[in-house]
Design an enzyme around this catalytic site. Structure first.
Site, PDB file in Angstrom:
ATOM      1  N   HIS A  73      28.652  41.601  44.648  1.00 57.23           N
ATOM      2  CA  HIS A  73      28.503  42.902  44.212  1.00 57.23           C
ATOM      3  C   HIS A  73      28.749  43.028  42.697  1.00 57.23           C
ATOM      4  O   HIS A  73      28.640  43.993  41.989  1.00 57.23           O
ATOM      5  CB  HIS A  73      29.766  44.063  44.773  1.00 57.23           C
ATOM      6  CG  HIS A  73      30.993  43.611  44.574  1.00 57.23           C
ATOM      7  ND1 HIS A  73      31.746  42.950  45.256  1.00 57.23           N
ATOM      8  CD2 HIS A  73      31.764  44.214  43.289  1.00 57.23           C
ATOM      9  CE1 HIS A  73      32.969  42.897  44.727  1.00 57.23           C
ATOM     10  NE2 HIS A  73      32.918  43.567  43.519  1.00 57.23           N
ATOM     11  N   ASP A 120      29.086  38.963  50.782  1.00 64.34           N
ATOM     12  CA  ASP A 120      29.349  39.464  49.347  1.00 64.34           C
ATOM     13  C   ASP A 120      29.528  38.087  48.491  1.00 64.34           C
ATOM     14  O   ASP A 120      30.781  37.894  48.040  1.00 64.34           O
ATOM     15  CB  ASP A 120      30.474  40.477  49.166  1.00 64.34           C
ATOM     16  CG  ASP A 120      30.966  41.027  47.964  1.00 64.34           C
ATOM     17  OD1 ASP A 120      29.952  40.879  47.058  1.00 64.34           O
ATOM     18  OD2 ASP A 120      32.126  41.562  47.557  1.00 64.34           O
ATOM     19  N   GLN A 207      40.673  45.548  40.472  1.00 60.15           N
ATOM     20  CA  GLN A 207      39.370  45.619  39.573  1.00 60.15           C
ATOM     21  C   GLN A 207      39.160  44.536  38.531  1.00 60.15           C
ATOM     22  O   GLN A 207      40.148  44.529  37.832  1.00 60.15           O
ATOM     23  CB  GLN A 207      39.066  47.045  39.053  1.00 60.15           C
ATOM     24  CG  GLN A 207      38.322  47.973  40.040  1.00 60.15           C
ATOM     25  CD  GLN A 207      39.214  48.234  41.615  1.00 60.15           C
ATOM     26  OE1 GLN A 207      40.373  48.264  41.545  1.00 60.15           O
ATOM     27  NE2 GLN A 207      38.410  48.006  42.514  1.00 60.15           N
ATOM     28  N   GLY A 208      38.131  44.118  38.367  1.00 58.30           N
ATOM     29  CA  GLY A 208      37.979  42.884  37.496  1.00 58.30           C
ATOM     30  C   GLY A 208      38.199  41.387  38.027  1.00 58.30           C
ATOM     31  O   GLY A 208      37.999  40.501  37.393  1.00 58.30           O
ATOM     32  N   ASP A 209      38.996  41.490  39.019  1.00 61.19           N
ATOM     33  CA  ASP A 209      39.193  40.252  39.758  1.00 61.19           C
ATOM     34  C   ASP A 209      38.144  39.685  40.756  1.00 61.19           C
ATOM     35  O   ASP A 209      38.099  38.548  41.239  1.00 61.19           O
ATOM     36  CB  ASP A 209      40.499  39.938  40.470  1.00 61.19           C
ATOM     37  CG  ASP A 209      41.669  40.061  39.731  1.00 61.19           C
ATOM     38  OD1 ASP A 209      41.862  39.298  38.756  1.00 61.19           O
ATOM     39  OD2 ASP A 209      42.609  41.051  40.092  1.00 61.19           O
ATOM     40  N   SER A 210      37.362  40.691  41.103  1.00 61.33           N
ATOM     41  CA  SER A 210      36.035  40.318  42.067  1.00 61.33           C
ATOM     42  C   SER A 210      35.322  39.087  41.734  1.00 61.33           C
ATOM     43  O   SER A 210      35.167  38.775  40.478  1.00 61.33           O
ATOM     44  CB  SER A 210      35.197  41.658  42.125  1.00 61.33           C
ATOM     45  OG  SER A 210      35.640  42.542  43.134  1.00 61.33           O
TER      46      SER A 210
HETATM   47  N1  ARG Z   1      35.877  45.206  43.913  1.00 61.92           N
HETATM   48  C1  ARG Z   1      36.947  44.830  42.841  1.00 61.92           C
HETATM   49  C2  ARG Z   1      36.358  44.262  41.788  1.00 61.92           C
HETATM   50  O1  ARG Z   1      35.189  44.474  41.620  1.00 61.92           O
HETATM   51  C3  ARG Z   1      38.042  43.958  43.446  1.00 61.92           C
HETATM   52  C4  ARG Z   1      38.811  44.700  44.446  1.00 61.92           C
HETATM   53  C5  ARG Z   1      39.942  44.154  44.922  1.00 61.92           C
HETATM   54  N2  ARG Z   1      40.706  44.880  45.373  1.00 61.92           N
HETATM   55  C6  ARG Z   1      41.924  44.576  46.250  1.00 61.92           C
HETATM   56  N3  ARG Z   1      42.678  45.699  46.375  1.00 61.92           N
HETATM   57  N4  ARG Z   1      42.314  43.351  46.378  1.00 61.92           N
HETATM   58  O2  ARG Z   1      36.860  43.694  40.848  1.00 61.92           O
END
Ligand code: ARG
Length: 256
Positions: A73, A120, A207-210
């Site tokens: 993603h 993913d 967000q940003g850790d993905s």
């Molecule tokens: N989708 C998020 C990203 O793009 C990461 C989400 C992780 N969320 C969580 N609650 N662990 O960075």
């Protein structure tokens, strides 16, 4: 009034304890979410991804001299020629390490455009070899033991609605049983995903850790994928279950 030596000592000890109690949560709260600063020297294989303007949007892991594993993603509408991989830079505002361009991006064939559907993961091929030890992929399904502690790393938000981090952050989170995670997320599939975190919340990726790593015992066991908000009670972080995809990922790595 005369204060005895021992009660004076008690007063001093209490004051120190109060100061500590006040200082510890304040220092420990606003990081990854609920983590602390991490050293890139200790985790040389963790990288962050930016666009051509230098905007950091995801993380990744060096898995071979010219390969970085991230989340599928993260690669949505991302062209390889716009992508930059920042290696060896703990502080985004420094010029440490190097910024490497990508020659190609391969998204998992089974990825259906939404992390909640599984698969993913994506492999980025770098334009040059990087001089860091790659993190081996977990191969064995037996690593996914409920309550085993994993380490998550990233430059993402330090609270659900906060800013992304200037510095690399780390947090320790326990793996969560499939049945437990399935109650939080109806999309949860135990072959494709693994959850980590605490029922009471407080510690999580955001967000940003993905795309970044969930590491255990010197192996990459997960890729930060999704979650309901960040660090919320009753929810967990959901990670791509690396060992399930390891043969497919290795095929791409071996293809060079
Ligand atoms: N989708 C998020 C990203 O793009 C990461 C989400 C992780 N969320 C969580 N609650 N662990 O960075």
């Amino acid at each position: 009034m005369r204060i005895s030596r021992s009660s004076r000592l008690t007063v001093v000890v209490c004051a120190v304890l109060v100061a500590l109690a006040a200082a510890v949560p304040a220092a420990a709260s606003p990081r990854v979410v609920g983590g602390e600063r991490a050293s890139i020297v200790e985790f040389p294989w963790v990288v962050y991804l930016t666009d051509a303007t230098g905007f950091q949007f995801c993380g990744g892991t060096v898995v071979a001299a010219t390969k970085v594993l991230t989340a599928a993603h993260c690669m949505a509408d991302q062209r390889a020629d716009n992508l930059r991989v920042v290696v060896g830079r703990e502080d985004k505002q420094s010029t440490d390490g190097r910024v490497v361009t990508a020659t190609s991006v391969q998204v998992a064939k089974a990825y259906r455009g939404d992390p909640t559907g599984g698969s993913d993961w994506a492999v980025i091929t770098l334009s040059r070899r990087v001089n860091v030890p790659p993190l081996p992929l977990a191969k064995d399904a037996a690593v996914y033991q409920t309550n085993a502690m994993g380490l998550v790393l990233g430059w993402g938000r330090t609270s659900e609605s906060g800013e992304v981090s200037r510095y690399l952050m780390e947090a320790s989170v326990p793996l969560v049983a499939d049945a437990t995670c399935g109650k939080s997320y109806q999309e949860y599939r135990a072959t494709a995903m693994v959850c980590a975190g605490y029922a009471q919340g407080g510690v999580d990726t955001c967000q940003g850790d993905s795309g970044g790593p969930l590491e255990m015992n010197g192996e990459l066991v997960g890729i930060t994928s999704f979650g309901e908000g960040c660090a919320r009670p009753g929810y967990y972080g959901v990670y791509t279950r690396v060992a399930s995809y390891e043969p497919l990922i290795d095929e791409l790595i071996a293809a060079g």
